[in-house]
Design a protein around this motif. Structure first.
Motif, PDB file in Angstrom:
ATOM      1  N   GLY A 109      34.227  49.005  53.185  1.00  0.00           N
ATOM      2  CA  GLY A 109      34.983  47.606  53.085  1.00  0.00           C
ATOM      3  C   GLY A 109      34.563  46.892  51.944  1.00  0.00           C
ATOM      4  O   GLY A 109      33.977  47.402  50.959  1.00  0.00           O
ATOM      5  N   GLY A 110      34.613  45.613  52.061  1.00  0.00           N
ATOM      6  CA  GLY A 110      34.468  44.812  50.972  1.00  0.00           C
ATOM      7  C   GLY A 110      32.904  43.793  50.849  1.00  0.00           C
ATOM      8  O   GLY A 110      32.970  43.018  50.081  1.00  0.00           O
ATOM      9  N   TRP A 111      32.137  44.075  51.573  1.00  0.00           N
ATOM     10  CA  TRP A 111      30.848  43.574  51.743  1.00  0.00           C
ATOM     11  C   TRP A 111      30.230  44.141  50.424  1.00  0.00           C
ATOM     12  O   TRP A 111      29.011  44.914  50.473  1.00  0.00           O
ATOM     13  N   ALA A 112      30.586  44.064  49.504  1.00  0.00           N
ATOM     14  CA  ALA A 112      29.921  44.632  47.988  1.00  0.00           C
ATOM     15  C   ALA A 112      30.479  44.182  46.824  1.00  0.00           C
ATOM     16  O   ALA A 112      31.659  43.166  46.841  1.00  0.00           O
ATOM     17  N   GLU A 113      30.247  44.699  45.718  1.00  0.00           N
ATOM     18  CA  GLU A 113      30.604  44.219  44.380  1.00  0.00           C
ATOM     19  C   GLU A 113      31.954  44.600  44.184  1.00  0.00           C
ATOM     20  O   GLU A 113      32.835  43.851  43.296  1.00  0.00           O
ATOM     21  N   TYR A 114      32.195  45.680  44.313  1.00  0.00           N
ATOM     22  CA  TYR A 114      33.628  46.396  44.187  1.00  0.00           C
ATOM     23  C   TYR A 114      33.981  47.175  45.441  1.00  0.00           C
ATOM     24  O   TYR A 114      33.125  47.589  46.165  1.00  0.00           O
ATOM     25  N   ALA A 115      35.304  47.328  45.492  1.00  0.00           N
ATOM     26  CA  ALA A 115      35.891  48.046  46.764  1.00  0.00           C
ATOM     27  C   ALA A 115      37.098  49.031  46.163  1.00  0.00           C
ATOM     28  O   ALA A 115      37.789  48.486  45.201  1.00  0.00           O
ATOM     29  N   LEU A 116      37.418  49.951  46.760  1.00  0.00           N
ATOM     30  CA  LEU A 116      38.440  50.932  46.546  1.00  0.00           C
ATOM     31  C   LEU A 116      39.439  50.322  47.486  1.00  0.00           C
ATOM     32  O   LEU A 116      39.280  50.051  48.454  1.00  0.00           O
ATOM     33  N   CYS A 117      40.786  50.512  47.126  1.00  0.00           N
ATOM     34  CA  CYS A 117      41.810  50.325  47.869  1.00  0.00           C
ATOM     35  C   CYS A 117      43.338  51.152  47.378  1.00  0.00           C
ATOM     36  O   CYS A 117      43.320  51.229  46.338  1.00  0.00           O
ATOM     37  N   ALA A 118      43.798  51.639  48.338  1.00  0.00           N
ATOM     38  CA  ALA A 118      45.081  52.550  48.019  1.00  0.00           C
ATOM     39  C   ALA A 118      46.064  51.452  47.445  1.00  0.00           C
ATOM     40  O   ALA A 118      46.045  50.212  47.736  1.00  0.00           O
ATOM     41  N   ALA A 119      46.888  52.003  46.437  1.00  0.00           N
ATOM     42  CA  ALA A 119      47.664  51.246  45.637  1.00  0.00           C
ATOM     43  C   ALA A 119      48.542  50.320  46.316  1.00  0.00           C
ATOM     44  O   ALA A 119      49.091  49.325  46.181  1.00  0.00           O
ATOM     45  N   ASP A 120      49.178  50.903  47.657  1.00  0.00           N
ATOM     46  CA  ASP A 120      50.010  50.130  48.387  1.00  0.00           C
ATOM     47  C   ASP A 120      49.685  49.457  49.659  1.00  0.00           C
ATOM     48  O   ASP A 120      50.200  49.114  50.551  1.00  0.00           O
ATOM     49  N   ALA A 121      48.063  49.118  49.861  1.00  0.00           N
ATOM     50  CA  ALA A 121      47.684  48.535  50.738  1.00  0.00           C
ATOM     51  C   ALA A 121      46.872  47.073  50.015  1.00  0.00           C
ATOM     52  O   ALA A 121      45.964  46.669  50.634  1.00  0.00           O
ATOM     53  N   MET A 122      47.617  46.353  49.054  1.00  0.00           N
ATOM     54  CA  MET A 122      47.098  45.394  48.701  1.00  0.00           C
ATOM     55  C   MET A 122      48.145  44.278  48.256  1.00  0.00           C
ATOM     56  O   MET A 122      49.495  45.082  48.418  1.00  0.00           O
ATOM     57  N   THR A 123      47.981  42.929  48.437  1.00  0.00           N
ATOM     58  CA  THR A 123      49.177  42.024  48.122  1.00  0.00           C
ATOM     59  C   THR A 123      48.841  41.076  46.858  1.00  0.00           C
ATOM     60  O   THR A 123      47.544  40.718  47.089  1.00  0.00           O
ATOM     61  N   PRO A 124      49.575  40.598  46.261  1.00  0.00           N
ATOM     62  CA  PRO A 124      49.130  39.749  45.203  1.00  0.00           C
ATOM     63  C   PRO A 124      48.665  38.456  45.754  1.00  0.00           C
ATOM     64  O   PRO A 124      49.451  37.825  46.684  1.00  0.00           O
ATOM     65  N   LEU A 125      47.716  37.850  45.206  1.00  0.00           N
ATOM     66  CA  LEU A 125      47.092  36.538  45.744  1.00  0.00           C
ATOM     67  C   LEU A 125      47.555  35.625  44.561  1.00  0.00           C
ATOM     68  O   LEU A 125      47.125  35.469  43.381  1.00  0.00           O
ATOM     69  N   PRO A 126      48.478  34.383  45.056  1.00  0.00           N
ATOM     70  CA  PRO A 126      48.952  33.605  44.017  1.00  0.00           C
ATOM     71  C   PRO A 126      47.673  32.656  43.301  1.00  0.00           C
ATOM     72  O   PRO A 126      46.753  32.588  44.158  1.00  0.00           O
ATOM     73  N   ASP A 127      47.939  32.161  42.265  1.00  0.00           N
ATOM     74  CA  ASP A 127      46.685  31.597  41.488  1.00  0.00           C
ATOM     75  C   ASP A 127      46.596  30.283  42.334  1.00  0.00           C
ATOM     76  O   ASP A 127      45.280  29.787  42.219  1.00  0.00           O
ATOM     77  N   ALA A 128      47.417  29.610  43.070  1.00  0.00           N
ATOM     78  CA  ALA A 128      47.118  28.557  43.771  1.00  0.00           C
ATOM     79  C   ALA A 128      46.172  28.489  44.960  1.00  0.00           C
ATOM     80  O   ALA A 128      45.749  27.580  45.456  1.00  0.00           O
ATOM     81  N   ILE A 129      46.091  29.767  45.474  1.00  0.00           N
ATOM     82  CA  ILE A 129      45.293  30.001  46.627  1.00  0.00           C
ATOM     83  C   ILE A 129      43.657  30.538  46.152  1.00  0.00           C
ATOM     84  O   ILE A 129      43.661  31.541  45.688  1.00  0.00           O
ATOM     85  N   PRO A 130      42.848  29.553  46.603  1.00  0.00           N
ATOM     86  CA  PRO A 130      41.372  30.208  46.387  1.00  0.00           C
ATOM     87  C   PRO A 130      40.897  31.576  46.805  1.00  0.00           C
ATOM     88  O   PRO A 130      41.684  31.745  47.857  1.00  0.00           O
TER      89      PRO A 130
END
Length: 337
Positions: A109-130
């Protein structure tokens, strides 16, 4: 090979170790994400204390962290939908060969400096949301959202109850109010949690040990009882209490995880009233995340108050201890690499 810092759990000994490990390389269909924020969940605590055990993990060690946001750092072969620098929220799990694997449990998972993710398992995060707020949405917010809208099928003006006003339950209160549930009754033995529930929009906040508990729920619902009750505590007595105040055809949704048996004291009454008990886990990420991000962007929801503290990745063990001890009554603690 480039190295990175990661907080990894050795499952057989339940030991959390901060280690230097090789930075992963994205394969075909994968994206490398530079982690900007990663939430610390009670499930992480339970993985460390042995209450939960990975079912699909290959090997005996895993990098924890299923709530992750960051920026795209690189892409593998065949990936065209993402480019370096894009802000993203990682889904808390991925489908592989028809089976759902949980990030930070069944694979790194993501308790690391980098993480791998399947290309279809992500969603864009709008700039307005920290990043800190974006990170907690894949579980702390989307799990109650799925429990409410999918499993519980709550409708406007239905009376609902939320047991356990912690990292998931407090968001359940906000979400139930947002979709028009009424009244929203929050139940927690902690006075701080009850105050938090009222601030989040609960109409009534009760101590589970209140001797007049059933009468107060009855008064709040006009004697009808709760159309839906949500257990975010994962404690057997909670489930018994929730069933006792359910309306006819009411449903109890089990979102809190526990390895303890599930019992119904008066099975005849339960059947006669045609009540239901429904298990719930996670959410439909490709649907839930865009919905929630849109509601946040549109000002319908605000989770800025949900981040109770931000700690460096090197202090992952400290974050776990603070959550386990409820030090400062945190809603969500976040790690920043």
């Amino acid at each position: 090979m480039a190295q990175m810092l990661a907080a990894r759990l050795h499952v057989p000994s339940r030991t959390l170790r901060l280690e230097e490990v090789p930075r992963p390389q994205p394969g075909p269909g994968e994206v490398l994400v530079k982690v900007e924020a990663a939430g610390v969940c009670l499930s992480d605590v339970h993985l460390i204390d042995g209450t939960l055990t990975p079912l699909l993990l290959r090997g005996d060690t895993v990098t924890l962290g299923h709530e992750v946001s960051g920026t795209v750092a690189g892409t593998g072969a065949g990936v065209t939908a993402w480019s370096p620098g894009q802000r993203v929220v990682l889904h808390a799990g991925e489908r592989r060969d028809g089976v759902t694997y949980t990030r930070g449990v069944d694979y790194d998972g993501g308790w690391a400096e980098y993480a791998l993710c399947a290309a279809d398992a992500m969603t864009p995060l709008p700039d307005a949301i920290p990043f800190e707020q974006g990170a907690i949405i894949p579980d702390a917010v989307s799990t109650p959202w799925g429990a409410i809208t999918e499993t519980g099928e709550v409708r406007p003006a239905e009376a609902v109850g939320v047991w356990g006003v912690g990292g998931l339950g407090v968001h359940a209160v906000q979400l139930l109010r947002a979709i028009g549930a009424c009244p929203v009754v929050a139940v927690d033995p902690s006075p701080v949690a009850r105050e938090r529930a009222l601030a989040a929009g609960a109409d009534l906040a009760l101590d589970s040990a209140d001797p007049e508990f059933r009468q107060k729920v009855g008064a709040a619902t006009g004697g009808a009882g709760l159309a839906a009750a949500f257990d975010f505590a994962g404690v057997p007595p909670v489930r018994e209490q929730a069933v006792s105040v359910l309306a006819p055809k009411g449903r109890l949704v089990l979102a809190g995880l526990t390895d303890k048996p599930l019992t119904v004291t008066d099975g005849t009454r339960f059947s006669y009233l045609q009540q239901r008990i429904l298990g719930h886990y996670g959410s439909d990420m490709p649907v839930a995340l865009p919905q929630l991000l849109r509601l946040i962007q549109g000002g319908r929801l605000d989770f800025s108050g949900s981040v109770s503290g931000v700690l460096p990745l090197a202090e992952a063990a400290e974050a776990v201890a603070r959550l386990e001890k409820k030090e400062g009554d945190p809603i969500r603690l976040v790690l920043r690499p």
